[in-house]
Design an enzyme around this catalytic site. Structure first.
Site, PDB file in Angstrom:
ATOM      1  N   THR A 180       8.865  13.002   0.797  1.00  0.00           N
ATOM      2  CA  THR A 180       8.006  12.492   1.873  1.00  0.00           C
ATOM      3  C   THR A 180       8.722  12.630   3.213  1.00  0.00           C
ATOM      4  O   THR A 180       9.953  12.639   3.267  1.00  0.00           O
ATOM      5  CB  THR A 180       7.617  11.006   1.651  1.00  0.00           C
ATOM      6  OG1 THR A 180       6.829  10.552   2.766  1.00  0.00           O
ATOM      7  CG2 THR A 180       8.814  10.086   1.513  1.00  0.00           C
ATOM      8  N   GLY A 181       7.926  12.717   4.271  1.00  0.00           N
ATOM      9  CA  GLY A 181       8.492  12.748   5.608  1.00  0.00           C
ATOM     10  C   GLY A 181       8.339  11.389   6.276  1.00  0.00           C
ATOM     11  O   GLY A 181       8.607  11.255   7.475  1.00  0.00           O
ATOM     12  N   ASN A 182       7.905  10.394   5.514  1.00  0.00           N
ATOM     13  CA  ASN A 182       7.581   9.091   6.096  1.00  0.00           C
ATOM     14  C   ASN A 182       8.589   8.026   5.643  1.00  0.00           C
ATOM     15  O   ASN A 182       8.585   7.613   4.483  1.00  0.00           O
ATOM     16  CB  ASN A 182       6.151   8.730   5.662  1.00  0.00           C
ATOM     17  CG  ASN A 182       5.653   7.448   6.286  1.00  0.00           C
ATOM     18  OD1 ASN A 182       6.421   6.517   6.486  1.00  0.00           O
ATOM     19  ND2 ASN A 182       4.362   7.392   6.570  1.00  0.00           N
ATOM     20  N   HIS A 185       8.803   4.896   6.318  1.00  0.00           N
ATOM     21  CA  HIS A 185       8.218   3.608   5.904  1.00  0.00           C
ATOM     22  C   HIS A 185       7.897   3.637   4.411  1.00  0.00           C
ATOM     23  O   HIS A 185       8.116   2.678   3.692  1.00  0.00           O
ATOM     24  CB  HIS A 185       6.930   3.319   6.687  1.00  0.00           C
ATOM     25  CG  HIS A 185       7.148   3.194   8.149  1.00  0.00           C
ATOM     26  ND1 HIS A 185       7.619   2.048   8.739  1.00  0.00           N
ATOM     27  CD2 HIS A 185       6.972   4.088   9.148  1.00  0.00           C
ATOM     28  CE1 HIS A 185       7.708   2.235  10.038  1.00  0.00           C
ATOM     29  NE2 HIS A 185       7.317   3.457  10.317  1.00  0.00           N
ATOM     30  N   ASP A 208       0.220  10.470  -1.655  1.00  0.00           N
ATOM     31  CA  ASP A 208      -0.726  10.722  -0.575  1.00  0.00           C
ATOM     32  C   ASP A 208      -1.627   9.501  -0.449  1.00  0.00           C
ATOM     33  O   ASP A 208      -2.134   8.997  -1.457  1.00  0.00           O
ATOM     34  CB  ASP A 208      -1.549  11.977  -0.875  1.00  0.00           C
ATOM     35  CG  ASP A 208      -2.137  12.545   0.403  1.00  0.00           C
ATOM     36  OD1 ASP A 208      -1.436  12.563   1.427  1.00  0.00           O
ATOM     37  OD2 ASP A 208      -3.313  12.939   0.395  1.00  0.00           O
ATOM     38  N   ALA A 209      -1.785   9.036   0.788  1.00  0.00           N
ATOM     39  CA  ALA A 209      -2.505   7.771   0.978  1.00  0.00           C
ATOM     40  C   ALA A 209      -3.448   7.884   2.160  1.00  0.00           C
ATOM     41  O   ALA A 209      -3.364   8.822   2.958  1.00  0.00           O
ATOM     42  CB  ALA A 209      -1.505   6.643   1.219  1.00  0.00           C
ATOM     43  N   PHE A 221       3.353  -0.193   9.322  1.00  0.00           N
ATOM     44  CA  PHE A 221       3.190   1.012  10.136  1.00  0.00           C
ATOM     45  C   PHE A 221       1.713   1.409  10.212  1.00  0.00           C
ATOM     46  O   PHE A 221       0.877   0.882   9.479  1.00  0.00           O
ATOM     47  CB  PHE A 221       4.055   2.165   9.592  1.00  0.00           C
ATOM     48  CG  PHE A 221       3.641   2.681   8.231  1.00  0.00           C
ATOM     49  CD1 PHE A 221       3.991   1.990   7.086  1.00  0.00           C
ATOM     50  CD2 PHE A 221       2.927   3.864   8.098  1.00  0.00           C
ATOM     51  CE1 PHE A 221       3.625   2.462   5.826  1.00  0.00           C
ATOM     52  CE2 PHE A 221       2.558   4.351   6.844  1.00  0.00           C
ATOM     53  CZ  PHE A 221       2.914   3.635   5.700  1.00  0.00           C
ATOM     54  N   ALA A 222       1.448   2.320  11.107  1.00  0.00           N
ATOM     55  CA  ALA A 222       0.117   2.956  11.256  1.00  0.00           C
ATOM     56  C   ALA A 222      -1.028   1.933  11.258  1.00  0.00           C
ATOM     57  O   ALA A 222      -1.112   1.098  12.159  1.00  0.00           O
ATOM     58  CB  ALA A 222      -0.071   4.038  10.199  1.00  0.00           C
TER      59      ALA A 222
END
Ligand code: ITT
Length: 188
Positions: free
Chosen positions: A7-9, A11, A64-65, A140-141
């Protein structure tokens, strides 16, 4: 037990580490980047996991979310990442102005693949409501917009540990962890 999370995330990495602790799974994080095909979460997760497992020649998971809002015909859904960086939370609130039905859900799909096996997928969903103003600075987000069912606070107001008890990611990763225990014990 060990697994590589692509993942690149950051969080997501933190959340997954917290969740996997309880299952005694050590997480190795690789920011490989994988082609995110446009399509259902399950297709993205299957494709991404297979791609990364073959590239790294090791078993991997991807996740994936997205946020799915019923009154917006489940938008932003698979466009969540793009919509977050363009419209942002304020844009979502504008779209939801004067909208009565505020039901929404976060959905998460974990894809697991090895270079030798077909991908497996694990789903996690949490239902809740879109609040009228952003609340909280945790997470986040979309977290400050989303109040999970039976809670008075948004994900943005919950600690990482609290979010990890009930989140979509908790549910998909927990399903994966239970399955993975059997998978690795059969292999040994
Ligand atoms: P990957 O490298 O793992 O793909 P990503 O940030 O692109 O990281 P996703 O495609 O899975 O992640 O998620 C799409 C977007 O949905 C993500 O960028 C956030 O804007 C939002 N999102 C996903 N999970 C969330 C969560 O737990 N809380 C708030 N927003 C979330």
């Amino acid at each position: 037990m060990k697994v590589t999370f692509i993942t690149g995330n950051q969080h997501k990495v933190k959340e997954a580490q917290g969740i996997f602790q309880q299952f005694d799974i050590k997480l190795e994080h690789v920011d490989l980047g994988y082609p995110e095909i446009q399509g259902k979460l399950t297709d993205v997760a299957c494709y991404g996991a297979t791609y990364a497992a073959n590239k790294l020649k090791t078993p991997v998971i991807v996740e994936d979310a997205g946020l799915f809002i019923r009154a917006l015909e489940w938008f932003p859904g698979t466009y969540s990442s793009y919509v977050q960086s363009t419209l942002g939370n304020e844009g979502i609130l504008k779209l939801m102005k004067n909208v009565q039905d505020r039901y929404a859900e976060f959905r998460s799909v974990v894809g697991f693949a090895t270079p030798k096996t077909e991908p497996e997928i694990f789903l996690g969903v949490v239902g809740g409501h879109i609040v009228h103003h952003e609340k909280g600075k945790e997470g986040f987000a979309y977290d400050p917009l989303f109040k999970p069912e039976c809670y008075d606070q948004t994900f943005g107001e919950l600690t990482l540990e609290q979010k990890n008890e009930i989140s979509h990611r908790r549910r998909s990763l927990e399903r994966f962890a239970n399955w993975y225990r059997d998978f690795t014990s059969k292999k040994d």
